[in-house]
Design a protein around this motif. Structure first.
Motif, PDB file in Angstrom:
ATOM      1  N   ARG A  38      41.418  43.339  44.806  1.00  0.00           N
ATOM      2  CA  ARG A  38      41.856  43.295  43.409  1.00  0.00           C
ATOM      3  C   ARG A  38      43.316  42.868  43.405  1.00  0.00           C
ATOM      4  O   ARG A  38      44.174  43.564  43.962  1.00  0.00           O
ATOM      5  N   ARG A  39      43.582  41.722  42.825  1.00  0.00           N
ATOM      6  CA  ARG A  39      44.966  41.252  42.686  1.00  0.00           C
ATOM      7  C   ARG A  39      45.613  41.967  41.513  1.00  0.00           C
ATOM      8  O   ARG A  39      44.981  42.180  40.479  1.00  0.00           O
ATOM      9  N   ILE A  40      46.897  42.305  41.716  1.00  0.00           N
ATOM     10  CA  ILE A  40      47.623  42.897  40.592  1.00  0.00           C
ATOM     11  C   ILE A  40      48.792  42.025  40.160  1.00  0.00           C
ATOM     12  O   ILE A  40      49.316  42.201  39.076  1.00  0.00           O
ATOM     13  N   PHE A  41      49.165  41.064  41.037  1.00  0.00           N
ATOM     14  CA  PHE A  41      50.274  40.177  40.675  1.00  0.00           C
ATOM     15  C   PHE A  41      50.153  38.865  41.428  1.00  0.00           C
ATOM     16  O   PHE A  41      49.882  38.853  42.632  1.00  0.00           O
ATOM     17  N   THR A  42      50.354  37.769  40.710  1.00  0.00           N
ATOM     18  CA  THR A  42      50.483  36.443  41.307  1.00  0.00           C
ATOM     19  C   THR A  42      51.641  35.755  40.588  1.00  0.00           C
ATOM     20  O   THR A  42      51.643  35.679  39.352  1.00  0.00           O
ATOM     21  N   SER A  43      52.638  35.285  41.346  1.00  0.00           N
ATOM     22  CA  SER A  43      53.776  34.603  40.726  1.00  0.00           C
ATOM     23  C   SER A  43      53.313  33.271  40.135  1.00  0.00           C
ATOM     24  O   SER A  43      52.272  32.721  40.521  1.00  0.00           O
ATOM     25  N   ASP A  44      54.080  32.758  39.192  1.00  0.00           N
ATOM     26  CA  ASP A  44      53.728  31.504  38.519  1.00  0.00           C
ATOM     27  C   ASP A  44      53.539  30.351  39.497  1.00  0.00           C
ATOM     28  O   ASP A  44      52.724  29.469  39.272  1.00  0.00           O
ATOM     29  N   SER A  50      50.057  39.842  45.253  1.00  0.00           N
ATOM     30  CA  SER A  50      49.994  41.245  45.641  1.00  0.00           C
ATOM     31  C   SER A  50      48.724  41.876  45.091  1.00  0.00           C
ATOM     32  O   SER A  50      48.191  41.447  44.071  1.00  0.00           O
ATOM     33  N   GLY A  51      48.255  42.897  45.791  1.00  0.00           N
ATOM     34  CA  GLY A  51      47.073  43.607  45.332  1.00  0.00           C
ATOM     35  C   GLY A  51      46.610  44.606  46.362  1.00  0.00           C
ATOM     36  O   GLY A  51      47.380  45.052  47.219  1.00  0.00           O
ATOM     37  N   THR A  52      45.329  44.954  46.273  1.00  0.00           N
ATOM     38  CA  THR A  52      44.727  45.847  47.253  1.00  0.00           C
ATOM     39  C   THR A  52      43.503  45.152  47.820  1.00  0.00           C
ATOM     40  O   THR A  52      42.856  44.346  47.140  1.00  0.00           O
ATOM     41  N   TRP A  53      43.195  45.440  49.091  1.00  0.00           N
ATOM     42  CA  TRP A  53      42.123  44.756  49.824  1.00  0.00           C
ATOM     43  C   TRP A  53      41.440  45.767  50.713  1.00  0.00           C
ATOM     44  O   TRP A  53      42.082  46.646  51.273  1.00  0.00           O
ATOM     45  N   GLU A  54      40.130  45.634  50.814  1.00  0.00           N
ATOM     46  CA  GLU A  54      39.335  46.527  51.644  1.00  0.00           C
ATOM     47  C   GLU A  54      38.396  45.669  52.475  1.00  0.00           C
ATOM     48  O   GLU A  54      37.862  44.660  51.989  1.00  0.00           O
ATOM     49  N   CYS A  55      38.187  46.044  53.742  1.00  0.00           N
ATOM     50  CA  CYS A  55      37.312  45.275  54.621  1.00  0.00           C
ATOM     51  C   CYS A  55      36.521  46.217  55.523  1.00  0.00           C
ATOM     52  O   CYS A  55      37.054  47.211  56.012  1.00  0.00           O
TER      53      CYS A  55
END
Length: 120
Positions: A38-44, A50-55
């Motif tokens: 789940r991304r929480i931030f992407t710069s223009d 940035s986000g959270t990732w699970e594997c």
């Protein structure tokens, strides 16, 4: 604007992007590895993500030739082995930096959840 997310409290079902690990992110070295993120931030300009990732557990090859990544592990554990043979164990509470140019393998022993910042 402040963006806030308690990534550790999300259920796996609440992670929006579900797919198998594959290039260009990383190449699985065994069978398929399921990821959820789940991304929480992407710069223009897409230079910061940035986000959270699970594997799920497994071994994969990583090549950070065009990007770097800072992670903070929330749960699970893995062994990171650099191309030169140096190994690092990471688990809950560990913060690790993979600078631009890092190459090696990640062996995920227990389903890993991390908060990440990718930079270019």
């Amino acid at each position: 604007m402040t963006i806030s997310l308690n990534a550790g409290s999300l259920s796996s079902a609440e992670l929006e992007d579900k797919k198998e690990l594959a290039p260009p992110t990383a190449a699985p070295l065994g069978g398929p590895m399921q990821t959820r993120s789940r991304r929480i931030f992407t710069s223009d300009d897409d230079r910061i993500i940035s986000g959270t990732w699970e594997c799920e557990p497994g071994e994969s090859a990583w090549d950070f030739s065009d990007r770097g990544e800072v992670i903070h592990v929330l749960s699970g554990r893995m062994t990171c082995e650099e191309k030169n043979g140096t190994t690092t164990e990471v688990g809950p509470g560990t913060t690790a930096v993979f600078p631009i140019g890092w190459q090696g393998t990640w062996t995920i022993h227990e389903t890993l959840r991390k908060v990440f910042v990718i930079y270019r």
